[in-house]
Design an enzyme around this catalytic site. Structure first.
Site, PDB file in Angstrom:
ATOM      1  N   PHE A 243       7.032 -11.647  -1.956  1.00  0.00           N
ATOM      2  CA  PHE A 243       6.435 -11.794  -0.560  1.00  0.00           C
ATOM      3  C   PHE A 243       7.342 -12.537   0.496  1.00  0.00           C
ATOM      4  O   PHE A 243       6.892 -13.081   1.336  1.00  0.00           O
ATOM      5  CB  PHE A 243       5.106 -12.485  -0.507  1.00  0.00           C
ATOM      6  N   GLY A 469       8.439  -5.443  -7.037  1.00  0.00           N
ATOM      7  CA  GLY A 469       7.128  -4.668  -7.096  1.00  0.00           C
ATOM      8  C   GLY A 469       7.054  -3.726  -6.086  1.00  0.00           C
ATOM      9  O   GLY A 469       5.926  -2.796  -6.126  1.00  0.00           O
ATOM     10  N   THR A 470       8.069  -3.433  -5.233  1.00  0.00           N
ATOM     11  CA  THR A 470       7.979  -2.845  -3.968  1.00  0.00           C
ATOM     12  C   THR A 470       8.299  -1.089  -4.402  1.00  0.00           C
ATOM     13  O   THR A 470       8.023  -0.088  -3.644  1.00  0.00           O
ATOM     14  CB  THR A 470       8.826  -3.272  -3.148  1.00  0.00           C
ATOM     15  N   PRO A 635       6.299   8.931  -1.152  1.00  0.00           N
ATOM     16  CA  PRO A 635       4.941   8.534  -0.446  1.00  0.00           C
ATOM     17  C   PRO A 635       3.866   7.921  -1.449  1.00  0.00           C
ATOM     18  O   PRO A 635       3.077   7.211  -0.964  1.00  0.00           O
ATOM     19  CB  PRO A 635       4.567  10.093  -0.265  1.00  0.00           C
ATOM     20  N   LYS A 636       4.271   8.193  -2.936  1.00  0.00           N
ATOM     21  CA  LYS A 636       3.374   7.451  -3.721  1.00  0.00           C
ATOM     22  C   LYS A 636       3.546   5.816  -3.577  1.00  0.00           C
ATOM     23  O   LYS A 636       2.441   5.180  -3.351  1.00  0.00           O
ATOM     24  CB  LYS A 636       3.458   7.755  -5.000  1.00  0.00           C
ATOM     25  N   LYS A 704      13.350   4.030   7.197  1.00  0.00           N
ATOM     26  CA  LYS A 704      13.438   2.694   8.035  1.00  0.00           C
ATOM     27  C   LYS A 704      12.848   1.581   7.370  1.00  0.00           C
ATOM     28  O   LYS A 704      13.421   0.358   7.777  1.00  0.00           O
ATOM     29  CB  LYS A 704      12.467   2.917   9.235  1.00  0.00           C
ATOM     30  N   GLY A 707       8.428  -2.273   3.915  1.00  0.00           N
ATOM     31  CA  GLY A 707       7.851  -3.422   3.192  1.00  0.00           C
ATOM     32  C   GLY A 707       7.174  -4.467   4.049  1.00  0.00           C
ATOM     33  O   GLY A 707       6.069  -4.830   3.366  1.00  0.00           O
ATOM     34  N   GLU A 708       7.015  -4.208   5.147  1.00  0.00           N
ATOM     35  CA  GLU A 708       6.374  -5.340   6.076  1.00  0.00           C
ATOM     36  C   GLU A 708       5.475  -4.584   7.209  1.00  0.00           C
ATOM     37  O   GLU A 708       4.258  -5.185   7.457  1.00  0.00           O
ATOM     38  CB  GLU A 708       7.367  -6.323   6.846  1.00  0.00           C
TER      39      GLU A 708
HETATM   40 MO1  MOS Z   1       9.887 -10.471   2.912  1.00  0.00          MO
HETATM   41  S1  MOS Z   1       9.290 -11.952   3.837  1.00  0.00           S
HETATM   42  O1  MOS Z   1      11.388 -10.234   3.683  1.00  0.00           O
HETATM   43  O2  MOS Z   1      10.185 -10.762   1.338  1.00  0.00           O
END
Ligand code: MOS
Length: 741
Positions: A243, A469-470, A635-636, A704, A707-708
């Site tokens: 994170f 974990g992403t 997509p999963k 694109k 993650g955030e």
């Molecule tokens: Mo994220 S805050 O760029 O791990």
């Protein structure tokens, strides 16, 4: 787009089995004969000085090897020079055990090293410390206010004014202004920070570290201790959540390496859950948003000012206010950002740093303005839709936010909304609907990858990135398998090791776009070699073909439009006597093409809450999040990523808050029983919609980054739904039930 085998298909995590069976090892789980354990002693005061530190009792315990304090710990020569990590901010980074000065609560003040973790922990409790304490300042909202973030020096340049926002605001038909505040949040990944430093016979280090960049940990260690890269290899195959907390090296890494070098032993240092609260955090911010609009709802002025906390030693800045200059069409915009130095640890990036908090204020203010105008909140946003990014003066490379609004509203049933607050109830429950917009960047960084295809048909692809974990392992395996037309089972992806090709920090939502592009290029380079070999085969159906005429699919090189004219990849290698083909590439962003455009992801979030009228209890019953993030590779895992963002947004709106006792500057809820995060019982119906954009500007993959963006806007949408339910506006986050009664 051409038909695909894997890209865009829901693929289960390739590392899923390793993770659920425990085969996947984390930094604190690697062992070696003779490993010893360090336990950190944390300061019991927030500000002041250690006047006496007595380690004799601790040292008398059998099994204790050493107790390092500022009195006997080495001060690496390099500490006195400037050293920077890839996520460092302006100022002087923490130097653990360097001096008796205490600058923040739970600052590390000693490291006890013993034969077992338990002995080290017990001995740590016997270290006696006397302090001369001073009154700390930890309350952002108390007077005096901060200083303007110095231009450039802190890495942050406040945006230029657009038009004249002050005047336009004064002249506007409808004016709205409010102050918003949210408390600090601490990263609390499942995996604690840990570093296991293995020392070999030659004294070289192999460091297992919890990090979002093995290269960054190596960079820090080699600078601070004056080691060569060869002497400090960093490995990090699995990370149990980051994170943003793993973007900077944390002090357990320093302490473990220091102890290993001093004791000439292999050492592990793991922080405790409580000590997670001594690290960086999402800084508290105090924000004022002023919106001026015509009676019809056209924005005439936006002013957004933020005051954010940083430590005494470092200027942590994040992009909080800029989003307000990009989100909507408005010719008069003034954005200001101020910092205040407090007696806290240096704040740190936390998922969607700046946007999570800045957009919370803006999107709450937009909602408040909509009621003032008597307009539907979605209609207000559509009326002020930004076709170009006025902040950057550029068109968007792509922007399917309008479709996000439409599809999200449709799925949610927004058109059935009764515009009147407090108009819907079920028994004692008040029901409310709210929405908000999200925005984040779509960036690409320089990244390298290598790929090796062997004659047995196995493809090994590697890049020293991270998977926090992403789903990096899976996404990269998909891209490699797709590019060479191989079954995904034939692909192995390796990451998290400084002996692999260099990759950027895993952060900023840029890993798929950066590392994915490098992986694709490395595999394409293999494809070109294969094609050359295939043309040489006797009776090759590809003899006259150009590279553009062929496709890789089903383990074969085929003529496009005529799949029966094909040759097997393995046969090609076998018949030409090639055992393996290896290619390494460094993928660079196409700056010239990219710089002409604003590159962003967007989202539209719709939320339904129920609020118990008597008890103030809030339940988020339903969330629909529509995401425009370019092409979706998997997509999963992408959906999982957005679900995580939604949960965290709910957490930000309702639960998460590091509570400080400002008399002592100490965090009072530094554990997971009192630092609230959502549990299963808090999370109900979440729906994710991807509105795909075909974007050729952002990178060759068109992805694109996701993650955030899943987090941005969610907390505002929850707060807006609570207002719609109750008619009560809370501008102080998190919205705990006491604030509703
Ligand atoms: Mo994220 S805050 O760029 O791990």
């Amino acid at each position: 787009m051409a038909a695909t085998t894997y890209v865009g298909k829901p693929i289960s995590r390739v590392d899923g089995r390793a993770k659920v069976t425990g085969e996947a090892k984390y930094a604190g789980e690697f062992n070696t004969a003779g490993l010893v354990y360090g336990y950190v002693v944390s300061s019991a005061i927030t500000k002041g000085k250690i006047t006496k530190i007595d380690t004799s009792q601790a040292l008398s315990i059998p099994g204790v090897l050493q107790v390092f304090t500022h009195e006997n710990a080495p001060r690496p020569a390099h500490f006195d020079r400037s050293f920077k990590d890839d996520d460092a901010v302006a100022g002087a980074p923490l130097k653990p055990l360097y001096s008796p000065e205490i600058g923040f609560s739970m600052q590390p003040i000693a490291l006890v090293v013993a034969d077992t973790f338990e002995i080290a922990r017990y001995a740590a409790s016997l270290v006696e410390v006397e302090y001369k304490a001073e009154k700390p300042e930890t309350d952002l909202t108390s007077k005096p206010k901060g200083h303007k973030a110095p231009k450039g020096k802190s890495g942050f340049t406040p945006p230029k004014d657009r038009g004249n926002a002050k005047k336009a605001f004064e002249m506007a038909d409808v004016q709205f202004e409010a102050e918003y505040v949210h408390m600090p949040e601490h990263h609390n990944a499942l995996e604690m920070f840990s570093s296991t430093v293995l020392m070999d016979e030659e004294g070289k280090l192999k460091i297992y570290d919890k990090t979002q960049s093995a290269f960054n940990s190596q960079k820090y260690i080699t600078q601070v201790f004056g080691l060569s890269k060869d002497e400090a290899r960093v490995v990090s195959p699995f990370v149990g959540g980051g994170f943003g907390s793993g973007l900077r090296p944390q002090y357990q890494l320093y302490l473990a390496v220091m102890a290993a070098l001093e004791l000439k032993r292999s050492v592990r240092v793991t922080l405790t859950r409580q000590q997670m609260f001594s690290l960086g955090h999402r800084p508290a911010t105090l924000q004022t948003v002023s919106l001026g609009a015509s009676e019809a709802g056209a924005l005439q002025a936006i002013k957004h000012e933020a005051l954010s906390e940083t430590s005494r030693g470092e200027e942590y800045t994040e992009v909080i206010v800029n989003w307000s200059g990009s989100l909507y069409q408005c010719d008069n915009v003034k954005l200001d950002y101020y910092l205040r130095n407090l007696d806290v640890s240096t704040p740190m990036d936390m998922r969607a740093p700046g946007a999570a908090t800045g957009v919370l204020a803006t999107e709450t203010a937009m909602d408040e303005l909509s009621y003032k105008l008597g307009m539907d909140p979605l209609e207000l946003r559509l009326l002020n839709y930004a076709e170009v990014n006025q902040l950057e003066g550029k068109p968007f490379s792509s922007k399917a936010l309008r479709e996000c609004y439409a599809q999200g509203a449709e799925r949610f049933g927004w058109s059935r909304r009764n515009p009147v607050p407090r108009s819907t109830r079920e028994g004692t429950k008040l029901i409310g609907w709210g929405m908000a917009t999200g925005i984040w960047d779509a960036q690409q960084k320089k990244a390298a990858a290598k790929a090796n295809l062997s004659v047995d048909g196995k493809l090994v692809v590697a890049s020293g990135t991270a998977d926090i974990g992403t789903g990096t392992y899976t996404a990269m395996s998909i891209i490699a398998a797709e590019t060479l037309g191989l079954p995904i089972e034939a692909v192995t992806f390796k990451l998290g090791d400084t002996t692999l090709p260099e990759a950027p920090l895993e952060g900023g939502s840029w890993t798929v776009s950066s590392v994915g592009t490098a992986v694709q290029e490395a595999c394409e380079a293999i494809g070109k070699k294969l094609f050359k070999l295939a043309k040489k085969l006797k009776d090759s159906p590809l003899k006259k073909a150009a590279f553009e005429d062929i496709a890789f699919a089903d383990g074969r090189i085929q003529l496009k439009g005529n799949p029966s004219a094909s040759v097997s990849i393995i046969e090609t290698m076998r018949q030409t006597g090639i055992n393996y083909i290896e290619e390494e590439t460094t993928a660079l962003p196409n700056f010239l093409k990219q710089m002409k455009y604003s590159r962003n992801t967007h989202s539209a979030v719709f939320v339904e809450v129920e609020v118990d009228e008597d008890l103030g209890q809030i339940c988020v019953r339903r969330v629909v999040s529509a995401i425009a993030g370019g092409r979706v590779i998997n997509p999963k895992t992408a959906r999982s990523q957005i679900l995580g963002g939604i949960v965290w947004g709910i957490s930000m709106a309702l639960h998460e808050e590091s509570v400080l006792d400002h008399d002592f500057g100490r965090i009072m809820n530094h554990n997971l029983s009192e630092y609230h995060v959502p549990v299963n019982a808090d999370i109900h119906d979440l729906e994710v919609i991807f509105v795909e954009e075909h974007d050729k500007i952002v990178n060759p993959l068109g992805a694109k980054g996701l993650g955030e963006i899943g987090l941005v806007g969610v907390a505002a949408a929850v707060g807006n739904a609570i207002y719609h339910a109750t008619g009560k506006r809370v501008r102080d986050f998190p919205i705990t039930l006491d604030k509703l009664l």
